[in-house]
Design an enzyme around this catalytic site. Structure first.
Site, PDB file in Angstrom:
ATOM      1  N   GLU A 145     -10.273  -0.075  -5.144  1.00  9.10           N
ATOM      2  CA  GLU A 145      -9.412   0.740  -4.294  1.00  9.10           C
ATOM      3  C   GLU A 145      -8.014   0.846  -4.873  1.00  9.10           C
ATOM      4  OE1 GLU A 145      -8.028   1.467   0.280  1.00  9.10           O
ATOM      5  OE2 GLU A 145      -9.986   0.690  -0.272  1.00  9.10           O
ATOM      6  N   GLU A 202      -2.732  -7.760   3.926  1.00 10.65           N
ATOM      7  CA  GLU A 202      -4.176  -7.601   4.151  1.00 10.65           C
ATOM      8  C   GLU A 202      -4.905  -8.851   3.677  1.00 10.65           C
ATOM      9  OE1 GLU A 202      -5.665  -3.935   2.603  1.00 10.65           O
ATOM     10  OE2 GLU A 202      -3.900  -2.792   3.257  1.00 10.65           O
ATOM     11  N   ASP A 262     -11.235   8.350 -10.682  1.00 12.10           N
ATOM     12  CA  ASP A 262     -11.398   9.767 -10.387  1.00 12.10           C
ATOM     13  C   ASP A 262     -10.334  10.540 -11.160  1.00 12.10           C
ATOM     14  OD1 ASP A 262     -12.218  12.121  -9.308  1.00 12.10           O
ATOM     15  OD2 ASP A 262     -11.156  11.859  -7.411  1.00 12.10           O
ATOM     16  N   CYS A 302     -16.954  -5.180  -2.966  1.00 15.01           N
ATOM     17  CA  CYS A 302     -17.028  -5.986  -4.191  1.00 15.01           C
ATOM     18  C   CYS A 302     -18.480  -6.107  -4.667  1.00 15.01           C
ATOM     19  CB  CYS A 302     -16.468  -7.388  -3.955  1.00 15.01           C
ATOM     20  SG  CYS A 302     -14.796  -7.397  -3.297  1.00 15.01           S
ATOM     21  N   ARG A 322       0.819  -1.207   0.000  1.00 12.54           N
ATOM     22  CA  ARG A 322       0.000   0.000   0.000  1.00 12.54           C
ATOM     23  C   ARG A 322       0.864   1.273   0.000  1.00 12.54           C
ATOM     24  NH1 ARG A 322      -5.394   1.100   1.100  1.00 12.54           N
ATOM     25  NH2 ARG A 322      -5.810  -1.109   1.437  1.00 12.54           N
ATOM     26  N   HIS A 366     -19.038  -4.655   2.037  1.00 13.64           N
ATOM     27  CA  HIS A 366     -18.398  -5.504   1.036  1.00 13.64           C
ATOM     28  C   HIS A 366     -18.379  -4.687  -0.259  1.00 13.64           C
ATOM     29  CE1 HIS A 366     -18.437  -8.830   3.749  1.00 13.64           C
ATOM     30  NE2 HIS A 366     -19.751  -8.993   3.737  1.00 13.64           N
TER      31      HIS A 366
END
Length: 837
Positions: free
Chosen positions: A535, A524, A592, A805, A491, A803
């Protein structure tokens, strides 16, 4: 169909035949075969007799004591409608039935009628036909069943002629149709011209359509005419022999009442079927002709076809068993609408010159084993995405049009989009069978949501295909099984990890980019079913467009990013950014990203021009616009030269000559247009040429075999990548589903929506990010987002979870509205990372 079968076809044009009665008759008819003029005269005489029979059946002779049972003036005669009268007139003609002479009371009508007939006859020839010739023609009609449809066609024409007697323009309109079909003028016509006087046709329509009888005659004539025209175009290749055949469609489409309810049931569908059979060259000629029409005339034609499509969709119950693709009228009207669509493009504001150069290096294709395994056929269009044949014939692209005559949105038919089974339509699109029509071949009629669904199917099938190939190779060649595009990233080092991995894949095996993306964050526990990828893209975009990195510049005024011409990053970095953008589309993720529209136009193959500066750099655009509109002396008052300056990343001034020795060439009133064009060319194209070419190449490495360019316009590409900026949470509330014991009327659900609607814009975006993995609405708005709110136990101090997803919000049943608000705000504000519940 061989030549013999063509001659036997119902709609085959009548052929001269010899009588089987005897040698004397054959000798008598021999000259008729050799003399086309005599044959035409006989047919004109036959038509005249049929018209008289029709007039007798509909109007009568005027003698109240008439004893002819087939005269409307006789006592006890049963009235019949126009269609029945036309058919009966033909039958009476064949049996040589009694024909009344006009009564003196009908003298005015009779003279007008005979005058019209005389005009019709004189248009053919000045010769006279004797009584024996007329009977010869009548005998031919008796012995030729295969000419039945042709006779009915003439009968329909007769009914039109008879019903137009009350109009003073009927004879002139008849002469107009005769005279404008001459063959001598064909070679003189330009590609966008026809031999019919369109203004005259409009004047005729204007005077005739006010009469109800005339309107009924037009309707009947169109019903009779259309099947024969369809047959002529399908089997007889009539347009190649006589290009003036196109006049028929030009004339009919000038009827301003085509969209009326009485046309929608039979006449207009049949006419559309005939028009859809036009060869490509004829369709292109119609498009070029109509491109000169006004926006209102184009809009009238659009509304005519759209009304037919909507009427057929609403009046039928289409579903997965009864496909709208199988409705001949809807399909034919859509094909006709395509001609009007390209006329709309041609007639708009075109930019045909400023095209981006193609990539010098060919983009690698994926494995040869793709859709044939799934659909049972070899893959087509290996050299790139498909192109519409009519587009090729006209030599234009939709992206060439800056502003069409009629907005593109008016070509979208929403009722059709609602009933279209996109999975079936996509199959027809890929297989390309002649007997199955796909609306994806006419993307202008589909909205962005429907097209996005078609693109989704294309991407998923390609992913599935690549997965199968990988499994096959692992079995045959013993390769390691790797059916997904796996990215394992840290990350806090997401750019380094992701871009290095993508660079290796792009160099070693670009086909792997077509596999389904599977992202794993190191340390994770999240399993990527779509939410982790969302994400990942969000974090990558935030890092890439960070101004501190220096790959893109940010305009505080427009809130848009642009390529940094002074960037220290190599071209490979921009290629990887293009790959990321392509992967986002390919994996149905919204980014974005804030680019000006010119970036999407350039991705579609168009260079930036002065007009694109309006949103890319509005301050510069306004300055250059004022320069163009300045009424004084530009050279003396402004003292500008063809040398411009701009600043680099560190604020240093850089000079650039738009022309050789530009600092010595003043900008004058005469050359200011050239200055503006070259200034725009430098800012939007030349200064960022290396960066953009690398970016575009990366984008095409993922999307080169996709129907993306075929289906979407530049503004729709932006919507596809960025999603909708309009966040309508009321629409989201309407479409949200509930699970685990909650329903729309539950206390906690009512309090939840009241709380959410009270949030500010930024808090609402945080909620979307928390629940769906992105703060943008999907294509079509939040109403298209399938969110589920599920119960996650009784009252507790635990925070809500999600969730991403599957767009599922797990909401405990909090005891009060205040607690719900406090827990929800904390969850969406500090949400980061994935874990296993």
């Amino acid at each position: 169909m061989n030549s013999d079968e063509k001659e036997d076809c119902e709609c085959a044009p009548p052929q001269a035949e010899t009588s089987s009665a005897g040698g004397a008759d054959r000798e008598h008819e021999e000259p008729e075969i050799e003399n086309p003029e005599a044959s035409r005269m006989k047919r004109a005489a036959a038509k005249h007799l049929i018209e008289r029979y029709y007039h007798q059946l509909t109007e009568g002779c005027g003698n109240e004591s008439c004893s002819n049972s087939w005269c409307a003036s006789s006592v006890g005669f049963s009235r019949m409608d126009n269609n029945e009268a036309a058919v009966k007139a033909l039958e009476l003609y064949k049996v040589n039935a009694k024909l009344c002479d006009p009564h003196p009371s009908k003298k005015g009508t009779a003279s007008a009628y005979q005058e019209s007939s005389a005009h019709s006859n004189s248009a053919c020839s000045n010769k006279k036909m004797n009584h024996k010739d007329i009977h010869s023609v009548r005998d031919n009609f008796k012995g030729k069943d295969e000419d039945k449809d042709e006779d009915e066609k003439e009968a329909a024409a007769s009914s039109t002629t008879a019903m137009e007697e009350d109009s003073p323009t009927s004879s002139s309109s008849s002469r107009l149709g005769e005279c404008l079909l001459g063959e001598n003028d064909i070679q003189k016509l330009a590609p966008d011209e026809v031999s019919v006087d369109i203004e005259a046709v409009r004047r005729v329509y204007e005077r005739l359509l006010s009469n109800d009888k005339i309107e009924a005659a037009f309707l009947n004539a169109l019903v009779y005419l259309s099947p024969n025209v369809e047959c002529d175009l399908t089997y007889h290749n009539v347009y190649s022999r006589d290009p003036n055949y196109l006049n028929l469609f030009v004339i009919v489409m000038e009827n301003s009442n085509l969209h009326s309810p009485e046309y929608l049931e039979i006449a207009l569908p049949q006419f559309c079927k005939a028009m859809s059979k036009l060869p490509l060259a004829a369709q292109a000629k119609l498009a070029r002709l109509w491109s000169h029409y006004s926006a209102e005339q184009i809009r009238r034609m659009v509304e005519t076809f759209q009304q037919l499509i909507t009427y057929k969709v609403i009046s039928n119950e289409f579903n997965s068993r009864n496909l709208v693709n199988d409705d001949d009228a809807v399909v034919a009207a859509t094909k006709c609408l395509k001609i009007v669509y390209y006329a709309n493009v041609l007639g708009g504001d075109l930019d045909m010159e400023h095209n981006e150069e193609e990539d010098e290096e060919p983009i690698p294709e994926s494995s040869d084993l793709t859709l044939q395994e799934l659909l049972g056929e070899e893959r087509r269009n290996k050299k790139g995405p498909r192109v519409d044949p009519l587009e090729t014939e006209l030599g234009i692209r939709t992206s060439d049009c800056r502003r069409p005559l009629v907005p593109f949105e008016e070509f979208v038919n929403e009722p059709l989009n609602e009933v279209l089974e996109m999975d079936k339509d996509y199959t027809f699109f890929k297989v390309e069978t002649e007997n199955k029509f796909s609306f994806m071949t006419c993307p202008f009629i589909l909205n962005a949501v429907t097209k996005n669904l078609g693109l989704y199917y294309d991407n998923r099938i390609r992913m599935y295909s690549e997965r199968r190939i990988t499994v096959l190779y692992s079995l045959v060649q013993g390769q390691q099984l790797n059916p997904y595009l796996r990215l394992k990233v840290r990350r806090d080092h997401i750019i380094d990890d992701a871009l290095v991995r993508l660079e290796m894949i792009a160099m070693e095996n670009p086909a792997d980019l077509k596999k389904q993306l599977y992202v794993e964050f190191e340390g994770e526990q999240g399993v990527d079913e779509g939410g982790v990828s969302k994400e990942f893209f969000q974090l990558v975009v935030e890092e890439i467009f960070n101004p501190d990195i220096g790959m893109f510049t940010y305009d505080e005024h427009t809130k848009l990013f642009w390529f940094n011409p002074s960037s220290f990053e190599n071209e490979g970095q921009y290629t990887l950014i293009g790959i990321v953008l392509g992967l986002a589309i390919y994996n149905n993720c919204i980014l974005d990203v804030h680019f000006p529209m010119v970036v999407y136009r350039k991705l579609m193959g168009k260079k930036g021009t002065f007009r694109d500066l309006a949103d890319a750099n509005p301050v510069l655009y306004q300055s250059l616009k004022e320069l163009l509109e300045y009424e004084g002396s530009v050279e003396e008052d402004m003292m500008i030269t063809f040398q411009i300056s701009h600043t680099d990343l560190f604020g240093n001034a850089l000079m650039y000559d738009l022309r050789e020795n530009g600092d010595k060439i003043p900008v004058t009133n005469e050359n200011r247009k050239e200055f503006v064009a070259q200034y725009s060319e430098y800012i939007l194209n030349k200064s960022v040429e290396k960066q953009f070419k690398a970016f575009r190449r990366g984008f095409h490495m993922v999307t080169n075999e996709s129907p993306l360019k075929y289906l979407f316009r530049p503004e729709e590409i932006e919507l596809l990548i960025c999603g909708s900026r309009n966040l309508d949470f009321l629409a989201l509330e309407e479409t949200t589903e509930y699970d685990g014991g909650y329903n729309r009327d539950s206390r906690i659900i009512k309090e939840f929506w009241e709380t959410l609607h009270s949030f500010g814009e930024e808090q609402k975006r945080l909620f979307l990010q928390f629940t769906t993995g992105t703060d943008r609405a999907p294509v079509g708005g939040l109403g298209k987002l399938k969110m589920i709110i599920a119960k996650n136990g009784p009252d507790t101090d635990r925070l809500p979870t999600s969730h991403t997803c599957f767009n599922v919000l797990l909401l405990p049943e909090y005891s009060s509205k205040e607690k719900l608000r406090e827990r929800l705000l904390k969850a969406i504000t500090y949400a980061k990372g994935f874990g296993m519940l």
